[in-house]
Design a protein around this motif. Structure first.
Motif, PDB file in Angstrom:
ATOM      1  N   GLY A  61     -60.795 -77.197 -30.591  1.00 25.43           N
ATOM      2  CA  GLY A  61     -60.178 -78.044 -28.682  1.00 25.43           C
ATOM      3  C   GLY A  61     -59.577 -76.629 -27.616  1.00 25.43           C
ATOM      4  N   GLU A  62     -59.410 -75.395 -27.952  1.00 22.69           N
ATOM      5  CA  GLU A  62     -59.712 -74.616 -26.949  1.00 22.69           C
ATOM      6  C   GLU A  62     -60.549 -74.719 -25.313  1.00 22.69           C
ATOM      7  OE1 GLU A  62     -59.406 -72.753 -31.195  1.00 22.69           O
ATOM      8  OE2 GLU A  62     -60.862 -73.248 -30.111  1.00 22.69           O
ATOM      9  N   LEU A  63     -61.668 -74.654 -25.586  1.00 21.46           N
ATOM     10  CA  LEU A  63     -62.589 -74.578 -24.464  1.00 21.46           C
ATOM     11  C   LEU A  63     -62.129 -76.355 -23.886  1.00 21.46           C
ATOM     12  CD1 LEU A  63     -64.589 -73.700 -22.442  1.00 21.46           C
ATOM     13  CD2 LEU A  63     -66.581 -74.630 -24.149  1.00 21.46           C
ATOM     14  N   THR A  64     -62.384 -77.018 -24.267  1.00 25.37           N
ATOM     15  CA  THR A  64     -61.745 -78.044 -23.397  1.00 25.37           C
ATOM     16  C   THR A  64     -60.685 -78.459 -23.136  1.00 25.37           C
ATOM     17  OG1 THR A  64     -62.761 -79.585 -25.096  1.00 25.37           O
ATOM     18  CG2 THR A  64     -62.179 -80.911 -23.735  1.00 25.37           C
ATOM     19  N   ILE A  82     -58.851 -85.667 -24.774  1.00 27.67           N
ATOM     20  CA  ILE A  82     -59.663 -85.366 -25.882  1.00 27.67           C
ATOM     21  C   ILE A  82     -59.358 -85.844 -26.578  1.00 27.67           C
ATOM     22  CG2 ILE A  82     -60.455 -83.260 -26.478  1.00 27.67           C
ATOM     23  CD1 ILE A  82     -59.110 -81.704 -24.989  1.00 27.67           C
ATOM     24  N   ALA A  83     -60.741 -87.092 -26.383  1.00 28.12           N
ATOM     25  CA  ALA A  83     -61.423 -87.952 -27.979  1.00 28.12           C
ATOM     26  C   ALA A  83     -62.079 -86.921 -28.983  1.00 28.12           C
ATOM     27  CB  ALA A  83     -61.614 -88.551 -27.098  1.00 28.12           C
ATOM     28  N   TRP A  84     -61.453 -87.270 -30.293  1.00 30.04           N
ATOM     29  CA  TRP A  84     -61.827 -85.791 -31.098  1.00 30.04           C
ATOM     30  C   TRP A  84     -62.865 -86.762 -32.051  1.00 30.04           C
ATOM     31  CZ3 TRP A  84     -60.351 -80.637 -31.288  1.00 30.04           C
ATOM     32  CH2 TRP A  84     -60.611 -80.504 -32.853  1.00 30.04           C
ATOM     33  N   ALA A  99     -58.777 -81.219  -9.287  1.00 30.40           N
ATOM     34  CA  ALA A  99     -57.979 -82.630  -9.313  1.00 30.40           C
ATOM     35  C   ALA A  99     -59.185 -83.760  -9.045  1.00 30.40           C
ATOM     36  CB  ALA A  99     -56.818 -82.855  -8.532  1.00 30.40           C
ATOM     37  N   ASP A 100     -59.597 -83.404  -8.083  1.00 31.26           N
ATOM     38  CA  ASP A 100     -60.731 -84.522  -7.841  1.00 31.26           C
ATOM     39  C   ASP A 100     -61.856 -84.704  -8.760  1.00 31.26           C
ATOM     40  OD1 ASP A 100     -62.128 -82.452  -6.874  1.00 31.26           O
ATOM     41  OD2 ASP A 100     -63.298 -83.700  -5.996  1.00 31.26           O
ATOM     42  N   VAL A 101     -62.202 -83.892  -9.763  1.00 32.40           N
ATOM     43  CA  VAL A 101     -63.301 -83.832 -10.393  1.00 32.40           C
ATOM     44  C   VAL A 101     -62.458 -83.819 -11.731  1.00 32.40           C
ATOM     45  CG1 VAL A 101     -64.561 -82.781 -12.479  1.00 32.40           C
ATOM     46  CG2 VAL A 101     -64.442 -82.064  -9.763  1.00 32.40           C
ATOM     47  N   ALA A 102     -61.474 -83.510 -12.342  1.00 31.62           N
ATOM     48  CA  ALA A 102     -60.254 -84.101 -13.900  1.00 31.62           C
ATOM     49  C   ALA A 102     -60.606 -85.153 -13.878  1.00 31.62           C
ATOM     50  CB  ALA A 102     -59.154 -83.121 -13.487  1.00 31.62           C
ATOM     51  N   ALA A 103     -59.822 -85.741 -12.587  1.00 30.22           N
ATOM     52  CA  ALA A 103     -59.193 -87.536 -12.344  1.00 30.22           C
ATOM     53  C   ALA A 103     -60.179 -87.878 -12.933  1.00 30.22           C
ATOM     54  CB  ALA A 103     -59.148 -88.468 -11.649  1.00 30.22           C
ATOM     55  N   ARG A 104     -61.973 -88.126 -12.826  1.00 28.45           N
ATOM     56  CA  ARG A 104     -63.376 -88.990 -13.479  1.00 28.45           C
ATOM     57  C   ARG A 104     -63.446 -88.146 -14.885  1.00 28.45           C
ATOM     58  NH1 ARG A 104     -67.076 -87.392 -10.640  1.00 28.45           N
ATOM     59  NH2 ARG A 104     -66.667 -86.640  -8.881  1.00 28.45           N
ATOM     60  N   VAL A 105     -62.721 -86.897 -15.502  1.00 28.82           N
ATOM     61  CA  VAL A 105     -63.979 -86.936 -16.647  1.00 28.82           C
ATOM     62  C   VAL A 105     -63.531 -87.608 -17.495  1.00 28.82           C
ATOM     63  CG1 VAL A 105     -63.800 -84.242 -17.706  1.00 28.82           C
ATOM     64  CG2 VAL A 105     -64.554 -83.745 -15.636  1.00 28.82           C
ATOM     65  N   ALA A 144     -63.087 -86.327 -21.655  1.00 26.50           N
ATOM     66  CA  ALA A 144     -63.980 -85.334 -22.347  1.00 26.50           C
ATOM     67  C   ALA A 144     -63.712 -85.214 -24.179  1.00 26.50           C
ATOM     68  CB  ALA A 144     -62.410 -84.005 -22.213  1.00 26.50           C
ATOM     69  N   TYR A 145     -64.581 -85.051 -24.996  1.00 21.16           N
ATOM     70  CA  TYR A 145     -65.294 -84.985 -25.742  1.00 21.16           C
ATOM     71  C   TYR A 145     -65.089 -84.562 -26.608  1.00 21.16           C
ATOM     72  CZ  TYR A 145     -66.383 -89.547 -24.228  1.00 21.16           C
ATOM     73  OH  TYR A 145     -66.488 -91.405 -23.741  1.00 21.16           O
ATOM     74  N   ALA A 146     -64.300 -83.815 -27.396  1.00 21.92           N
ATOM     75  CA  ALA A 146     -64.446 -82.557 -28.627  1.00 21.92           C
ATOM     76  C   ALA A 146     -64.479 -82.820 -29.750  1.00 21.92           C
ATOM     77  CB  ALA A 146     -62.601 -82.059 -28.970  1.00 21.92           C
ATOM     78  N   VAL A 147     -66.088 -82.469 -29.879  1.00 25.78           N
ATOM     79  CA  VAL A 147     -66.393 -82.470 -31.705  1.00 25.78           C
ATOM     80  C   VAL A 147     -66.585 -81.909 -32.440  1.00 25.78           C
ATOM     81  CG1 VAL A 147     -69.275 -83.348 -32.127  1.00 25.78           C
ATOM     82  CG2 VAL A 147     -68.428 -83.587 -29.672  1.00 25.78           C
ATOM     83  N   GLU A 148     -65.912 -81.955 -33.249  1.00 20.94           N
ATOM     84  CA  GLU A 148     -65.566 -81.594 -34.624  1.00 20.94           C
ATOM     85  C   GLU A 148     -65.658 -81.971 -36.191  1.00 20.94           C
ATOM     86  OE1 GLU A 148     -66.131 -78.345 -36.743  1.00 20.94           O
ATOM     87  OE2 GLU A 148     -65.128 -77.814 -34.876  1.00 20.94           O
ATOM     88  N   ARG A 149     -65.551 -81.622 -37.199  1.00 21.11           N
ATOM     89  CA  ARG A 149     -65.813 -82.193 -38.776  1.00 21.11           C
ATOM     90  C   ARG A 149     -63.909 -82.470 -39.013  1.00 21.11           C
ATOM     91  NH1 ARG A 149     -70.920 -81.972 -42.320  1.00 21.11           N
ATOM     92  NH2 ARG A 149     -72.418 -81.352 -40.596  1.00 21.11           N
ATOM     93  N   ALA A 150     -62.919 -80.822 -38.386  1.00 23.59           N
ATOM     94  CA  ALA A 150     -61.898 -81.009 -38.831  1.00 23.59           C
ATOM     95  C   ALA A 150     -60.870 -81.917 -38.196  1.00 23.59           C
ATOM     96  CB  ALA A 150     -61.272 -79.548 -38.589  1.00 23.59           C
TER      97      ALA A 150
END
Length: 344
Positions: free
Chosen positions: A82-85, A118-120, A94-100, A102-108
């Motif tokens: 999840g380092e990049l996310t 961040i949704a995993w 802040a105005d964009v972050a409030a609407r983002v 975020a999904y991290a897609v990983e098998r671990a």
């Protein structure tokens, strides 16, 4: 290669695609380990926070091209730990972050302490609008390997658990069709190719999860003009390149035929060009700053060094970016701004 070229190994031989799948993603696979990829090799994400900042700027451009929707998604394919996310969320306005979303897609398994925003997920969510970003994901989508035998026939390479290889049957069906179109092999014995069809399919499936937006794949890659005659299959163990051994103890990777993955309207460019378009420059700060504000000069010099690594010829700068728009006109300022920085 013949069946007698190498000493007998352990385990029944199987195709590299099957062996790699088990070695990387099985219960005790390489990517299931606690350290994650960062414990074994360095990617652009780990090289500098400037990379995440550039991706954040790209997400802002996508958001603008989409008309600033109520929710804009960022999907990180092959997210590692999840380092990049995590860094992207910190770099967004802040105005964009409030609407983002975020999904991290990983098998671990989900890392302990990961930002709760961040949704995993083990697979990308369907029906999202925004930016899907795959940094060094496709090179770890397992593929089979073909090698030309003494009679000039392309055969599937089989591998045992200790990395020793034997030749299997001829490459046939869809894989043979893929080779003929994207990586034709001459009849010279020993020539090799990685059969990239599973990567084409994996990328198409990932792109299909976007309703509107942009999908980006970043990887070390080649095209029809630069296919390596003996393939690129290799391994990484504890930070060092090594022979690929499908025992779960090392990464197994191969360069990506990104031109085969590209769909209609896609653009291919170098990382050096893409990051340059997104504001990453390796230029040194003016010497006058050293006397005016020494601390600021040191910080700027550090950033310049990190930027230089990200765009360096012969290194990370030669990575390729595949930009695939979905439901966004090709003529948008977003894509023109990036593509116009491509170098011949």
């Amino acid at each position: 290669m013949t069946n007698d070229d190498r000493a007998p190994g352990t385990g029944a031989p199987r195709g590299w695609r099957e062996a790699t799948e088990a070695a990387l993603y099985g219960p005790d696979g390489f990517y299931r380990g606690p350290g994650g990829p960062a414990a074994h090799f360095r990617t652009s994400v780990h090289a500098s926070p400037l990379y995440a900042s550039a991706v954040a700027r790209l997400l802002c451009r996508v958001d603008e091209a989409l008309g600033h929707p109520e929710e804009v998604s960022f999907v990180d394919m092959g997210a590692g730990r999840g380092e990049l996310t995590t860094a992207l969320l910190a770099a967004l306005p802040a105005d964009v972050a409030a609407r983002v979303r975020a999904y991290a897609v990983e098998r671990a398994e989900r890392p302990v302490g990961l930002d709760p925003r961040i949704a995993w997920l083990p697979a990308p969510p369907a029906g999202v609008t925004g930016l899907l970003f795959a940094n060094e994901w496709l090179d770890n989508v397992p593929v089979d390997v073909a090698e030309v035998d003494g009679d000039g026939t392309a055969r599937r390479v089989l591998v045992r658990d200790d990395g020793t290889e034997v030749l299997g049957g001829p490459v046939e069906g869809p894989d043979a069709a893929w080779l003929a179109r994207w990586w034709p092999l001459d009849a010279e014995p020993g020539l090799r190719a990685e059969i990239g069809r599973p990567r084409d399919e994996a990328w198409a499936a990932a792109v299909a999860t976007l309703t509107r937006g942009l999908a980006v794949a970043v990887d070390y890659a080649h095209d029809r003009r630069s296919r390596p005659p003996f393939g690129t299959l290799t391994g990484f163990r504890a930070g060092r390149e090594t022979a690929p051994v499908p025992d779960g103890g090392c990464d197994i990777t191969a360069h990506v035929a990104l031109d085969a993955c590209a769909g209609e309207g896609a653009a291919l460019l170098t990382q050096r060009a893409a990051l340059g378009a997104l504001g990453v420059s390796g230029g040194r700060p003016p010497l006058s700053l050293a006397s005016e504000d020494p601390a600021a000069y040191v910080r700027a010099l550090t950033r310049a060094g990190e930027a230089a690594e990200l765009i360096a010829p012969g290194g990370l700068g030669d990575f390729r970016w595949l930009l695939q728009p979905v439901g966004v006109p090709e003529g948008t300022a977003l894509l023109v701004d990036v593509a116009d920085h491509e170098e011949e």
